[in-house]
Design a protein around this motif. Sequence first.
Motif, PDB file in Angstrom:
ATOM      1  N   ALA A 101       0.657   6.607   9.608  1.00  0.00           N
ATOM      2  CA  ALA A 101      -0.649   6.842   8.979  1.00  0.00           C
ATOM      3  C   ALA A 101      -1.378   8.000   9.657  1.00  0.00           C
ATOM      4  CB  ALA A 101      -1.501   5.576   9.037  1.00  0.00           C
ATOM      5  N   ASN A 102      -1.313   8.060  10.982  1.00  0.00           N
ATOM      6  CA  ASN A 102      -1.974   9.154  11.699  1.00  0.00           C
ATOM      7  C   ASN A 102      -1.333  10.495  11.382  1.00  0.00           C
ATOM      8  OD1 ASN A 102      -3.788   7.436  12.883  1.00  0.00           O
ATOM      9  ND2 ASN A 102      -2.650   7.249  14.801  1.00  0.00           N
ATOM     10  N   ARG A 103      -0.001  10.514  11.327  1.00  0.00           N
ATOM     11  CA  ARG A 103       0.714  11.762  11.017  1.00  0.00           C
ATOM     12  C   ARG A 103       0.351  12.243   9.607  1.00  0.00           C
ATOM     13  NH1 ARG A 103       5.800  10.033  11.518  1.00  0.00           N
ATOM     14  NH2 ARG A 103       5.553   9.984  13.759  1.00  0.00           N
ATOM     15  N   PHE A 104       0.318  11.327   8.647  1.00  0.00           N
ATOM     16  CA  PHE A 104      -0.039  11.686   7.277  1.00  0.00           C
ATOM     17  C   PHE A 104      -1.486  12.181   7.226  1.00  0.00           C
ATOM     18  CE2 PHE A 104      -1.483  10.925   2.954  1.00  0.00           C
ATOM     19  CZ  PHE A 104      -0.451  11.473   2.218  1.00  0.00           C
ATOM     20  N   GLY A 105      -2.383  11.510   7.933  1.00  0.00           N
ATOM     21  CA  GLY A 105      -3.787  11.920   7.959  1.00  0.00           C
ATOM     22  C   GLY A 105      -3.978  13.314   8.526  1.00  0.00           C
ATOM     23  N   ARG A 106      -3.263  13.617   9.597  1.00  0.00           N
ATOM     24  CA  ARG A 106      -3.357  14.965  10.181  1.00  0.00           C
ATOM     25  C   ARG A 106      -2.786  16.023   9.245  1.00  0.00           C
ATOM     26  NH1 ARG A 106      -1.732  12.201  14.803  1.00  0.00           N
ATOM     27  NH2 ARG A 106       0.416  12.915  14.506  1.00  0.00           N
ATOM     28  N   ALA A 107      -1.655  15.710   8.624  1.00  0.00           N
ATOM     29  CA  ALA A 107      -0.974  16.694   7.778  1.00  0.00           C
ATOM     30  C   ALA A 107      -1.700  16.946   6.460  1.00  0.00           C
ATOM     31  CB  ALA A 107       0.459  16.240   7.502  1.00  0.00           C
ATOM     32  N   TYR A 108      -2.283  15.894   5.857  1.00  0.00           N
ATOM     33  CA  TYR A 108      -2.842  16.035   4.515  1.00  0.00           C
ATOM     34  C   TYR A 108      -4.337  15.772   4.429  1.00  0.00           C
ATOM     35  CZ  TYR A 108       2.044  16.269   3.452  1.00  0.00           C
ATOM     36  OH  TYR A 108       3.360  16.657   3.440  1.00  0.00           O
ATOM     37  N   GLY A 109      -4.956  15.410   5.529  1.00  0.00           N
ATOM     38  CA  GLY A 109      -6.405  15.254   5.549  1.00  0.00           C
ATOM     39  C   GLY A 109      -6.938  14.049   4.802  1.00  0.00           C
ATOM     40  N   ALA A 154      -1.610   7.683   1.079  1.00  0.00           N
ATOM     41  CA  ALA A 154      -2.321   7.418   2.332  1.00  0.00           C
ATOM     42  C   ALA A 154      -2.489   5.919   2.539  1.00  0.00           C
ATOM     43  CB  ALA A 154      -3.685   8.116   2.334  1.00  0.00           C
ATOM     44  N   TYR A 155      -2.784   5.193   1.473  1.00  0.00           N
ATOM     45  CA  TYR A 155      -2.931   3.739   1.573  1.00  0.00           C
ATOM     46  C   TYR A 155      -1.596   3.090   1.941  1.00  0.00           C
ATOM     47  CZ  TYR A 155      -4.147  -1.063   0.535  1.00  0.00           C
ATOM     48  OH  TYR A 155      -4.339  -2.414   0.636  1.00  0.00           O
ATOM     49  N   ALA A 156      -0.518   3.563   1.327  1.00  0.00           N
ATOM     50  CA  ALA A 156       0.810   3.020   1.637  1.00  0.00           C
ATOM     51  C   ALA A 156       1.146   3.235   3.108  1.00  0.00           C
ATOM     52  CB  ALA A 156       1.867   3.659   0.748  1.00  0.00           C
ATOM     53  N   PHE A 157       0.789   4.389   3.665  1.00  0.00           N
ATOM     54  CA  PHE A 157       1.041   4.645   5.081  1.00  0.00           C
ATOM     55  C   PHE A 157       0.109   3.836   5.975  1.00  0.00           C
ATOM     56  CE2 PHE A 157       3.287   8.582   3.793  1.00  0.00           C
ATOM     57  CZ  PHE A 157       4.464   8.344   4.473  1.00  0.00           C
ATOM     58  N   HIS A 158      -1.051   3.450   5.456  1.00  0.00           N
ATOM     59  CA  HIS A 158      -1.990   2.642   6.238  1.00  0.00           C
ATOM     60  C   HIS A 158      -1.475   1.214   6.433  1.00  0.00           C
ATOM     61  CE1 HIS A 158      -5.540   0.498   7.532  1.00  0.00           C
ATOM     62  NE2 HIS A 158      -5.369  -0.308   6.502  1.00  0.00           N
ATOM     63  N   LEU A 159      -0.778   0.671   5.452  1.00  0.00           N
ATOM     64  CA  LEU A 159      -0.373  -0.732   5.503  1.00  0.00           C
ATOM     65  C   LEU A 159       0.428  -1.098   6.756  1.00  0.00           C
ATOM     66  CD1 LEU A 159       0.395  -1.416   1.755  1.00  0.00           C
ATOM     67  CD2 LEU A 159      -1.602  -2.119   3.084  1.00  0.00           C
ATOM     68  N   SER A 199       5.231  -1.854  -5.902  1.00  0.00           N
ATOM     69  CA  SER A 199       3.958  -2.536  -5.744  1.00  0.00           C
ATOM     70  C   SER A 199       3.905  -3.277  -4.415  1.00  0.00           C
ATOM     71  CB  SER A 199       3.681  -3.483  -6.910  1.00  0.00           C
ATOM     72  OG  SER A 199       4.593  -4.553  -6.906  1.00  0.00           O
ATOM     73  N   ALA A 200       5.053  -3.766  -3.930  1.00  0.00           N
ATOM     74  CA  ALA A 200       5.073  -4.423  -2.620  1.00  0.00           C
ATOM     75  C   ALA A 200       4.719  -3.424  -1.539  1.00  0.00           C
ATOM     76  CB  ALA A 200       6.438  -5.037  -2.362  1.00  0.00           C
ATOM     77  N   CYS A 201       5.171  -2.195  -1.701  1.00  0.00           N
ATOM     78  CA  CYS A 201       4.882  -1.144  -0.731  1.00  0.00           C
ATOM     79  C   CYS A 201       3.396  -0.827  -0.693  1.00  0.00           C
ATOM     80  CB  CYS A 201       5.681   0.105  -1.098  1.00  0.00           C
ATOM     81  SG  CYS A 201       5.406   1.490   0.007  1.00  0.00           S
ATOM     82  N   LEU A 202       2.704  -1.062  -1.786  1.00  0.00           N
ATOM     83  CA  LEU A 202       1.280  -0.738  -1.837  1.00  0.00           C
ATOM     84  C   LEU A 202       0.417  -1.993  -1.908  1.00  0.00           C
ATOM     85  CD1 LEU A 202       1.379   2.321  -4.230  1.00  0.00           C
ATOM     86  CD2 LEU A 202       0.821   2.311  -1.824  1.00  0.00           C
ATOM     87  N   GLY A 203       0.717  -2.969  -1.110  1.00  0.00           N
ATOM     88  CA  GLY A 203      -0.162  -4.114  -1.000  1.00  0.00           C
ATOM     89  C   GLY A 203       0.192  -5.260  -1.915  1.00  0.00           C
TER      90      GLY A 203
END
Length: 93
Positions: free
Chosen positions: A67-75, A52-57, A9-13
């Motif tokens: 976050a950018n790498r995940f966004g490119r790879a998985y949309g 995606a949210y976890a990578f955004h944090l 949960s710490a990893c996700l905000g």
Amino acid sequence: MEEVRREESACLGAGRVPPADGLAKRVRTAYFDRPGNRWPLRLNAEQIESVAYAFHLPSMGGSVAEANRFGRAYGVAFRADRATGTLRLTRPQ
């Protein structure tokens, strides 16, 4: 088990945005695929959004590479809406 939940949960905000149902179990049961040199995960749409949210944090503190790498790879990515100051789930092209 409680320590694992707190870390997840710490990893996700810090508990404000809990991980999607079943995500923690999928991560714990992942295996390493040597030929592909990856940890493949089979996730549903809600779980992908949670990741995606976890990578955004970390991007809030300055590093947007993951976050950018995940966004490119998985949309799927979270971006700040400059007009409203809120987060929006986006699907980069």
